[in-house]
Design a protein around this motif. Structure first.
Motif, PDB file in Angstrom:
ATOM      1  N   ALA A 109       0.824  -1.216   0.000  1.00 32.12           N
ATOM      2  CA  ALA A 109       0.000   0.000   0.000  1.00 32.12           C
ATOM      3  C   ALA A 109       0.858   1.266   0.000  1.00 32.12           C
ATOM      4  O   ALA A 109       0.697   2.139  -0.861  1.00 32.12           O
ATOM      5  CB  ALA A 109      -0.957  -0.023   1.181  1.00 32.12           C
ATOM      6  N   PRO A 110       1.819   1.400   0.936  1.00 29.85           N
ATOM      7  CA  PRO A 110       2.659   2.610   0.899  1.00 29.85           C
ATOM      8  C   PRO A 110       3.728   2.581  -0.194  1.00 29.85           C
ATOM      9  O   PRO A 110       4.216   3.628  -0.621  1.00 29.85           O
ATOM     10  CB  PRO A 110       3.289   2.639   2.288  1.00 29.85           C
ATOM     11  N   TYR A 111       4.106   1.354  -0.632  1.00 33.19           N
ATOM     12  CA  TYR A 111       5.136   1.228  -1.672  1.00 33.19           C
ATOM     13  C   TYR A 111       4.567   0.424  -2.844  1.00 33.19           C
ATOM     14  O   TYR A 111       4.678  -0.804  -2.880  1.00 33.19           O
ATOM     15  CB  TYR A 111       6.382   0.523  -1.124  1.00 33.19           C
ATOM     16  N   PRO A 112       3.954   1.087  -3.820  1.00 28.83           N
ATOM     17  CA  PRO A 112       3.356   0.351  -4.940  1.00 28.83           C
ATOM     18  C   PRO A 112       4.359  -0.484  -5.733  1.00 28.83           C
ATOM     19  O   PRO A 112       3.998  -1.523  -6.286  1.00 28.83           O
ATOM     20  CB  PRO A 112       2.770   1.472  -5.814  1.00 28.83           C
ATOM     21  N   ALA A 113       5.607  -0.016  -5.798  1.00 29.37           N
ATOM     22  CA  ALA A 113       6.639  -0.756  -6.546  1.00 29.37           C
ATOM     23  C   ALA A 113       7.416  -1.692  -5.630  1.00 29.37           C
ATOM     24  O   ALA A 113       8.626  -1.890  -5.802  1.00 29.37           O
ATOM     25  CB  ALA A 113       7.583   0.217  -7.247  1.00 29.37           C
ATOM     26  N   LEU A 114       6.721  -2.298  -4.670  1.00 27.93           N
ATOM     27  CA  LEU A 114       7.408  -3.137  -3.683  1.00 27.93           C
ATOM     28  C   LEU A 114       8.083  -4.340  -4.328  1.00 27.93           C
ATOM     29  O   LEU A 114       9.188  -4.720  -3.948  1.00 27.93           O
ATOM     30  CB  LEU A 114       6.414  -3.595  -2.616  1.00 27.93           C
ATOM     31  N   ASP A 115       7.432  -4.968  -5.300  1.00 29.32           N
ATOM     32  CA  ASP A 115       8.026  -6.147  -5.929  1.00 29.32           C
ATOM     33  C   ASP A 115       9.349  -5.798  -6.613  1.00 29.32           C
ATOM     34  O   ASP A 115      10.327  -6.551  -6.511  1.00 29.32           O
ATOM     35  CB  ASP A 115       7.056  -6.736  -6.955  1.00 29.32           C
ATOM     36  N   GLN A 116       9.359  -4.673  -7.297  1.00 33.48           N
ATOM     37  CA  GLN A 116      10.593  -4.255  -7.953  1.00 33.48           C
ATOM     38  C   GLN A 116      11.685  -3.895  -6.929  1.00 33.48           C
ATOM     39  O   GLN A 116      12.860  -4.211  -7.113  1.00 33.48           O
ATOM     40  CB  GLN A 116      10.335  -3.052  -8.869  1.00 33.48           C
ATOM     41  N   ILE A 117      11.252  -3.253  -5.831  1.00 38.99           N
ATOM     42  CA  ILE A 117      12.215  -2.894  -4.774  1.00 38.99           C
ATOM     43  C   ILE A 117      12.809  -4.152  -4.138  1.00 38.99           C
ATOM     44  O   ILE A 117      14.026  -4.240  -3.913  1.00 38.99           O
ATOM     45  CB  ILE A 117      11.529  -2.023  -3.704  1.00 38.99           C
ATOM     46  N   ASN A 118      11.961  -5.125  -3.872  1.00 37.30           N
ATOM     47  CA  ASN A 118      12.431  -6.368  -3.259  1.00 37.30           C
ATOM     48  C   ASN A 118      13.369  -7.123  -4.195  1.00 37.30           C
ATOM     49  O   ASN A 118      14.392  -7.672  -3.762  1.00 37.30           O
ATOM     50  CB  ASN A 118      11.235  -7.242  -2.898  1.00 37.30           C
ATOM     51  N   LEU A 119      13.021  -7.142  -5.487  1.00 38.51           N
ATOM     52  CA  LEU A 119      13.894  -7.809  -6.461  1.00 38.51           C
ATOM     53  C   LEU A 119      15.242  -7.105  -6.564  1.00 38.51           C
ATOM     54  O   LEU A 119      16.297  -7.753  -6.592  1.00 38.51           O
ATOM     55  CB  LEU A 119      13.209  -7.848  -7.826  1.00 38.51           C
ATOM     56  N   ALA A 120      15.217  -5.761  -6.604  1.00 38.37           N
ATOM     57  CA  ALA A 120      16.468  -5.006  -6.679  1.00 38.37           C
ATOM     58  C   ALA A 120      17.327  -5.232  -5.442  1.00 38.37           C
ATOM     59  O   ALA A 120      18.548  -5.384  -5.529  1.00 38.37           O
ATOM     60  CB  ALA A 120      16.155  -3.524  -6.855  1.00 38.37           C
TER      61      ALA A 120
END
Length: 247
Positions: A109-120
């Protein structure tokens, strides 16, 4: 004239006895061969003053050996410190990616690009671990330790200066060199933080203004980078809670 000749004979015999005791037979023979050109004065173990045609030469190979061994100690300590920091950082960020994966539903919710952040973050952890292993900091620290232990043994040996210089150079050829910053750190640590004197070849070594600025700048950058490195994940995880309470 007889008294002068007798005094000269006593000095001649005393010089040969002291030379043999301090430097061994091989060095004594070499000194006798040059007695027409040199007057020798034994100062202390490993130090010899040569007076030749009015020019005084003082050998201080032990000073060089002592300083080099201390600089290698600093280099070893830095390598061990960087190794520990790299291990801790890799473990820390691995735990960070695990937390993001477990609480993905909450942080999306607060980080919409969470999947990309986690992958990075996962890729960064993998690359960082490979880079840290490639530096071989543990092996580098062990090499510096072996070097300064050999230098300390050489420092304690009673040898002629020429022989000691050759052994000193042979030891340095077998090990990697330290960074120029390690030498600066020795000067600052020894003269400023510990308040001790440091000298080589009879000259006092003191820190300079650029040396002090370099020491301060490198320390501020290093520990500032560590603060950013370890505080950023905590801020990232706590930010949603902080914004929620602010609302």
């Amino acid at each position: 004239m007889q008294r002068g000749a007798g005094g000269a004979l006593v000095r001649w015999l005393s010089f040969r006895w002291v030379t043999v005791i301090q430097w061994g037979y091989a060095s004594a023979l070499a000194a006798f061969a040059y007695r027409e050109c040199y007057d020798y004065e034994v100062l202390r173990p490993h130090h010899l003053r040569l007076n030749w045609n009015g020019i005084t030469i003082v050998s201080h190979i032990n000073d060089t050996i002592w300083i080099t061994s201390r600089v290698r100690m600093i280099a070893e300590r830095k390598a061990i410190r960087n190794q520990n920091v790299s291990y801790l950082a890799v473990t820390y960020y691995s735990l960070f990616t695990v937390i993001l994966s477990i609480f993905a539903n909450y942080y999306k919710a607060p980080y919409p690009a969470l999947d990309q952040i986690n992958l990075a973050a996962s890729v960064i952890v993998l690359v960082a671990s490979l880079v840290a292993a490639g530096f071989r900091l543990e092996a580098r620290a062990a090499s510096f330790r072996e070097c300064y232990l050999k230098l300390q043994r050489l420092y304690d040996e009673v040898l002629a200066d020429d022989e000691k210089k050759l052994k000193y150079r042979d030891i340095l050829m077998d090990f990697p060199n330290h960074s120029p910053h390690d030498y600066k750190d020795l000067i600052v640590n020894h003269t400023v933080l510990e308040g001790k004197s440091l000298s080589i070849d009879g000259k006092d070594l003191t820190h300079t203004y650029p040396m002090m600025c370099s020491w301060l700048a490198r320390g501020a950058f290093y520990y500032g980078l560590l603060i950013v490195l370890f505080v950023s994940p905590i801020v990232f995880l706590l930010w949603p809670f902080l914004t929620l309470r602010a609302q």
